[in-house]
Design a protein around this motif. Structure first.
Motif, PDB file in Angstrom:
ATOM      1  N   VAL A 138       0.839  -1.204   0.000  1.00  0.00           N
ATOM      2  CA  VAL A 138       0.000   0.000   0.000  1.00  0.00           C
ATOM      3  C   VAL A 138       0.873   1.252   0.000  1.00  0.00           C
ATOM      4  O   VAL A 138       0.582   2.231  -0.697  1.00  0.00           O
ATOM      5  CB  VAL A 138      -0.963  -0.013   1.209  1.00  0.00           C
ATOM      6  CG1 VAL A 138      -1.756   1.292   1.267  1.00  0.00           C
ATOM      7  CG2 VAL A 138      -1.911  -1.203   1.129  1.00  0.00           C
ATOM      8  N   LEU A 139       1.967   1.215   0.760  1.00  0.00           N
ATOM      9  CA  LEU A 139       2.894   2.350   0.752  1.00  0.00           C
ATOM     10  C   LEU A 139       3.508   2.554  -0.629  1.00  0.00           C
ATOM     11  O   LEU A 139       3.726   3.694  -1.058  1.00  0.00           O
ATOM     12  CB  LEU A 139       3.992   2.141   1.794  1.00  0.00           C
ATOM     13  CG  LEU A 139       3.579   2.370   3.245  1.00  0.00           C
ATOM     14  CD1 LEU A 139       4.705   1.952   4.186  1.00  0.00           C
ATOM     15  CD2 LEU A 139       3.197   3.831   3.493  1.00  0.00           C
ATOM     16  N   ASP A 140       3.781   1.456  -1.342  1.00  0.00           N
ATOM     17  CA  ASP A 140       4.265   1.580  -2.727  1.00  0.00           C
ATOM     18  C   ASP A 140       3.269   2.379  -3.566  1.00  0.00           C
ATOM     19  O   ASP A 140       3.654   3.270  -4.338  1.00  0.00           O
ATOM     20  CB  ASP A 140       4.458   0.199  -3.356  1.00  0.00           C
ATOM     21  CG  ASP A 140       5.666  -0.550  -2.823  1.00  0.00           C
ATOM     22  OD1 ASP A 140       6.554   0.105  -2.226  1.00  0.00           O
ATOM     23  OD2 ASP A 140       5.719  -1.782  -3.010  1.00  0.00           O
ATOM     24  N   LEU A 141       1.990   2.065  -3.418  1.00  0.00           N
ATOM     25  CA  LEU A 141       0.959   2.784  -4.165  1.00  0.00           C
ATOM     26  C   LEU A 141       0.938   4.264  -3.787  1.00  0.00           C
ATOM     27  O   LEU A 141       0.819   5.135  -4.655  1.00  0.00           O
ATOM     28  CB  LEU A 141      -0.413   2.162  -3.914  1.00  0.00           C
ATOM     29  CG  LEU A 141      -0.666   0.759  -4.474  1.00  0.00           C
ATOM     30  CD1 LEU A 141      -2.064   0.289  -4.082  1.00  0.00           C
ATOM     31  CD2 LEU A 141      -0.503   0.731  -5.984  1.00  0.00           C
ATOM     32  N   MET A 142       1.044   4.541  -2.493  1.00  0.00           N
ATOM     33  CA  MET A 142       0.969   5.933  -2.045  1.00  0.00           C
ATOM     34  C   MET A 142       2.180   6.747  -2.505  1.00  0.00           C
ATOM     35  O   MET A 142       2.080   7.967  -2.691  1.00  0.00           O
ATOM     36  CB  MET A 142       0.800   5.992  -0.527  1.00  0.00           C
ATOM     37  CG  MET A 142      -0.495   5.350  -0.055  1.00  0.00           C
ATOM     38  SD  MET A 142      -0.956   5.759   1.640  1.00  0.00           S
ATOM     39  CE  MET A 142      -1.592   7.431   1.420  1.00  0.00           C
ATOM     40  N   GLU A 143       3.297   6.068  -2.694  1.00  0.00           N
ATOM     41  CA  GLU A 143       4.459   6.750  -3.270  1.00  0.00           C
ATOM     42  C   GLU A 143       4.279   6.959  -4.769  1.00  0.00           C
ATOM     43  O   GLU A 143       4.604   8.027  -5.301  1.00  0.00           O
ATOM     44  CB  GLU A 143       5.726   5.930  -3.023  1.00  0.00           C
ATOM     45  CG  GLU A 143       6.289   6.061  -1.618  1.00  0.00           C
ATOM     46  CD  GLU A 143       7.694   5.486  -1.507  1.00  0.00           C
ATOM     47  OE1 GLU A 143       8.621   6.260  -1.195  1.00  0.00           O
ATOM     48  OE2 GLU A 143       7.855   4.271  -1.735  1.00  0.00           O
ATOM     49  N   ASP A 144       3.761   5.947  -5.452  1.00  0.00           N
ATOM     50  CA  ASP A 144       3.627   6.015  -6.908  1.00  0.00           C
ATOM     51  C   ASP A 144       2.462   6.889  -7.360  1.00  0.00           C
ATOM     52  O   ASP A 144       2.472   7.403  -8.482  1.00  0.00           O
ATOM     53  CB  ASP A 144       3.439   4.603  -7.485  1.00  0.00           C
ATOM     54  CG  ASP A 144       4.675   3.737  -7.322  1.00  0.00           C
ATOM     55  OD1 ASP A 144       5.775   4.294  -7.105  1.00  0.00           O
ATOM     56  OD2 ASP A 144       4.538   2.494  -7.398  1.00  0.00           O
ATOM     57  N   TYR A 145       1.464   7.052  -6.497  1.00  0.00           N
ATOM     58  CA  TYR A 145       0.273   7.839  -6.837  1.00  0.00           C
ATOM     59  C   TYR A 145       0.078   8.925  -5.769  1.00  0.00           C
ATOM     60  O   TYR A 145      -0.687   8.744  -4.815  1.00  0.00           O
ATOM     61  CB  TYR A 145      -0.962   6.942  -6.917  1.00  0.00           C
ATOM     62  CG  TYR A 145      -0.872   5.896  -8.012  1.00  0.00           C
ATOM     63  CD1 TYR A 145      -1.381   6.145  -9.279  1.00  0.00           C
ATOM     64  CD2 TYR A 145      -0.257   4.666  -7.774  1.00  0.00           C
ATOM     65  CE1 TYR A 145      -1.291   5.198 -10.292  1.00  0.00           C
ATOM     66  CE2 TYR A 145      -0.158   3.712  -8.778  1.00  0.00           C
ATOM     67  CZ  TYR A 145      -0.668   3.989 -10.030  1.00  0.00           C
ATOM     68  OH  TYR A 145      -0.574   3.052 -11.035  1.00  0.00           O
ATOM     69  N   PRO A 146       0.761  10.057  -5.926  1.00  0.00           N
ATOM     70  CA  PRO A 146       0.767  11.084  -4.874  1.00  0.00           C
ATOM     71  C   PRO A 146      -0.554  11.810  -4.682  1.00  0.00           C
ATOM     72  O   PRO A 146      -0.680  12.620  -3.760  1.00  0.00           O
ATOM     73  CB  PRO A 146       1.868  12.044  -5.325  1.00  0.00           C
ATOM     74  CG  PRO A 146       2.021  11.815  -6.788  1.00  0.00           C
ATOM     75  CD  PRO A 146       1.699  10.381  -7.023  1.00  0.00           C
ATOM     76  N   ASP A 147      -1.554  11.532  -5.525  1.00  0.00           N
ATOM     77  CA  ASP A 147      -2.883  12.119  -5.317  1.00  0.00           C
ATOM     78  C   ASP A 147      -3.848  11.099  -4.711  1.00  0.00           C
ATOM     79  O   ASP A 147      -5.046  11.343  -4.626  1.00  0.00           O
ATOM     80  CB  ASP A 147      -3.451  12.681  -6.616  1.00  0.00           C
ATOM     81  CG  ASP A 147      -3.538  11.646  -7.736  1.00  0.00           C
ATOM     82  OD1 ASP A 147      -2.956  10.553  -7.594  1.00  0.00           O
ATOM     83  OD2 ASP A 147      -4.171  11.954  -8.767  1.00  0.00           O
ATOM     84  N   MET A 148      -3.328   9.963  -4.258  1.00  0.00           N
ATOM     85  CA  MET A 148      -4.140   8.940  -3.603  1.00  0.00           C
ATOM     86  C   MET A 148      -4.276   9.243  -2.114  1.00  0.00           C
ATOM     87  O   MET A 148      -3.301   9.596  -1.451  1.00  0.00           O
ATOM     88  CB  MET A 148      -3.481   7.566  -3.781  1.00  0.00           C
ATOM     89  CG  MET A 148      -4.086   6.469  -2.915  1.00  0.00           C
ATOM     90  SD  MET A 148      -2.990   5.025  -2.812  1.00  0.00           S
ATOM     91  CE  MET A 148      -3.912   3.984  -1.666  1.00  0.00           C
ATOM     92  N   TYR A 149      -5.489   9.077  -1.585  1.00  0.00           N
ATOM     93  CA  TYR A 149      -5.747   9.201  -0.147  1.00  0.00           C
ATOM     94  C   TYR A 149      -6.219   7.857   0.381  1.00  0.00           C
ATOM     95  O   TYR A 149      -6.921   7.117  -0.318  1.00  0.00           O
ATOM     96  CB  TYR A 149      -6.802  10.274   0.120  1.00  0.00           C
ATOM     97  CG  TYR A 149      -6.330  11.663  -0.222  1.00  0.00           C
ATOM     98  CD1 TYR A 149      -5.724  12.474   0.726  1.00  0.00           C
ATOM     99  CD2 TYR A 149      -6.465  12.151  -1.525  1.00  0.00           C
ATOM    100  CE1 TYR A 149      -5.273  13.747   0.398  1.00  0.00           C
ATOM    101  CE2 TYR A 149      -6.011  13.421  -1.857  1.00  0.00           C
ATOM    102  CZ  TYR A 149      -5.415  14.209  -0.900  1.00  0.00           C
ATOM    103  OH  TYR A 149      -4.954  15.451  -1.230  1.00  0.00           O
ATOM    104  N   LEU A 150      -5.833   7.548   1.609  1.00  0.00           N
ATOM    105  CA  LEU A 150      -6.160   6.262   2.206  1.00  0.00           C
ATOM    106  C   LEU A 150      -6.962   6.443   3.482  1.00  0.00           C
ATOM    107  O   LEU A 150      -6.549   7.156   4.396  1.00  0.00           O
ATOM    108  CB  LEU A 150      -4.878   5.486   2.524  1.00  0.00           C
ATOM    109  CG  LEU A 150      -5.088   4.127   3.195  1.00  0.00           C
ATOM    110  CD1 LEU A 150      -5.639   3.118   2.184  1.00  0.00           C
ATOM    111  CD2 LEU A 150      -3.786   3.605   3.803  1.00  0.00           C
ATOM    112  N   VAL A 151      -8.114   5.771   3.553  1.00  0.00           N
ATOM    113  CA  VAL A 151      -8.921   5.696   4.765  1.00  0.00           C
ATOM    114  C   VAL A 151      -8.718   4.301   5.351  1.00  0.00           C
ATOM    115  O   VAL A 151      -8.916   3.302   4.666  1.00  0.00           O
ATOM    116  CB  VAL A 151     -10.412   5.940   4.459  1.00  0.00           C
ATOM    117  CG1 VAL A 151     -11.254   5.735   5.720  1.00  0.00           C
ATOM    118  CG2 VAL A 151     -10.625   7.338   3.891  1.00  0.00           C
ATOM    119  N   THR A 152      -8.306   4.236   6.608  1.00  0.00           N
ATOM    120  CA  THR A 152      -8.036   2.937   7.227  1.00  0.00           C
ATOM    121  C   THR A 152      -9.306   2.338   7.827  1.00  0.00           C
ATOM    122  O   THR A 152     -10.130   3.050   8.393  1.00  0.00           O
ATOM    123  CB  THR A 152      -6.982   3.054   8.339  1.00  0.00           C
ATOM    124  OG1 THR A 152      -7.520   3.820   9.426  1.00  0.00           O
ATOM    125  CG2 THR A 152      -5.703   3.711   7.830  1.00  0.00           C
TER     126      THR A 152
END
Length: 297
Positions: A138-152
């Motif tokens: 998931v961190l890989d995605l958040m690095e690769d897609y800087p406009d992604m937001y994550l709700v836990t």
């Protein structure tokens, strides 16, 4: 015939006036101003990374990609701890869920209902083809897609489990890029969880979800106001106009879960609801004008 033209013109003017009045009424009914910053700029949250090929709950890499390409930017992910203390993206344990995810070929039958080790979890493809994700993925995605937001959506919520889970979330993000933490929105299920998570890291935004609480609307509103919560999310049954209206007055967003019908989206928007958790709808579905829904456009 010419004498009838003024009446026809008056009828057209009357119809236009009614239509404009309806637009004004529907726009006014949602008194919360359009948000423009962070995750609040978006109305739809992809539930469990969003559905893929009609399948919800996968929390998979491919589900993220499919829904990101449709325009979704806010993603909810489920998190559990494996037996070897890895943080993984899975909705629940149990044999029925393993079968629902089509993971039988990747596991021995005696492990279908077990709490898995991280390596077991990663090796068992979802529906035989989708990649399960752990926190590093998931961190890989958040690095690769800087406009992604994550709700836990943390499925283990004892104080000890919350400490372990959010320490892993925070430490992992800091090691990659501390700015990632600005795009993580913890979802809490009770009042003590707010203080516990804030002690680990002072997240700018938190969402209080109501499905595990029996608090009154007044208690929910007072807690949201006291803590400055970003949003409240609730089930269809729990949503009501008075609660949503009071939250709107405080500038607190309201979300309803899990909605996969555009007509329901419009009904709740008319109530004043700001956004929706969804498996299959898109951001465009969440922002489409009421009159386009009405006309089927």
């Amino acid at each position: 015939m010419r004498k009838k033209w003024p009446y026809f013109i008056l009828l057209i003017i009357l119809i236009l006036a009614i239509f404009i009045g309806l637009i004004f009424y529907h726009n006014k009914s949602n008194s919360l101003p359009q948000q423009t910053e962070g995750f609040k700029a978006h109305h739809m949250i992809a539930h469990a990374m969003g559905g893929i090929s009609g399948q919800p709950y996968t929390n998979s890499y491919e589900a993220f990609i499919a829904n990101y390409e449709k325009g979704t930017r806010v993603f909810e992910a489920d998190f559990l701890l494996s037996t070897d203390d890895d943080l993984i993206a899975r909705h629940e344990w149990g044999e029925s869920f393993t079968k629902m995810m089509g993971q039988e070929d990747g596991l021995q039958p005696e492990r279908y209902g077990a709490v898995l080790k991280s390596a077991e979890f990663k090796a068992a493809k979802i529906m035989g083809r989708y990649e399960p994700m752990n926190w590093d993925d998931v961190l890989d995605l958040m690095e690769d897609y800087p406009d992604m937001y994550l709700v836990t959506d943390t499925k283990q919520i004892t104080p000890e489990e919350i400490d372990r889970i959010f320490t892993k979330i925070v430490d992992g993000a800091k090691q990659r890029n501390p700015e990632i933490l600005e795009r993580i929105v913890p979802q809490i299920y009770n009042h003590p969880m707010w203080d516990q998570i804030q002690a680990i890291y002072p997240f700018e935004s938190m969402i209080f979800t109501l499905y595990q609480t029996h608090e009154s609307d007044e208690e929910v509103i007072n807690f949201a106001k006291e803590k400055g919560l970003a949003a409240i999310t609730m089930s269809e049954a729990r949503a009501n106009k008075k609660l949503v209206s009071e939250l709107n007055k405080l500038g607190i967003l309201s979300y309803v879960h899990t909605i996969n019908d555009v007509k329901k989206v419009q009904n709740f928007k008319n109530m004043g609801v700001y956004g929706f958790y969804t498996d299959f709808l898109t951001e465009a579905d969440g922002t489409r004008s009421w009159w386009r829904n009405y006309l089927g456009l």
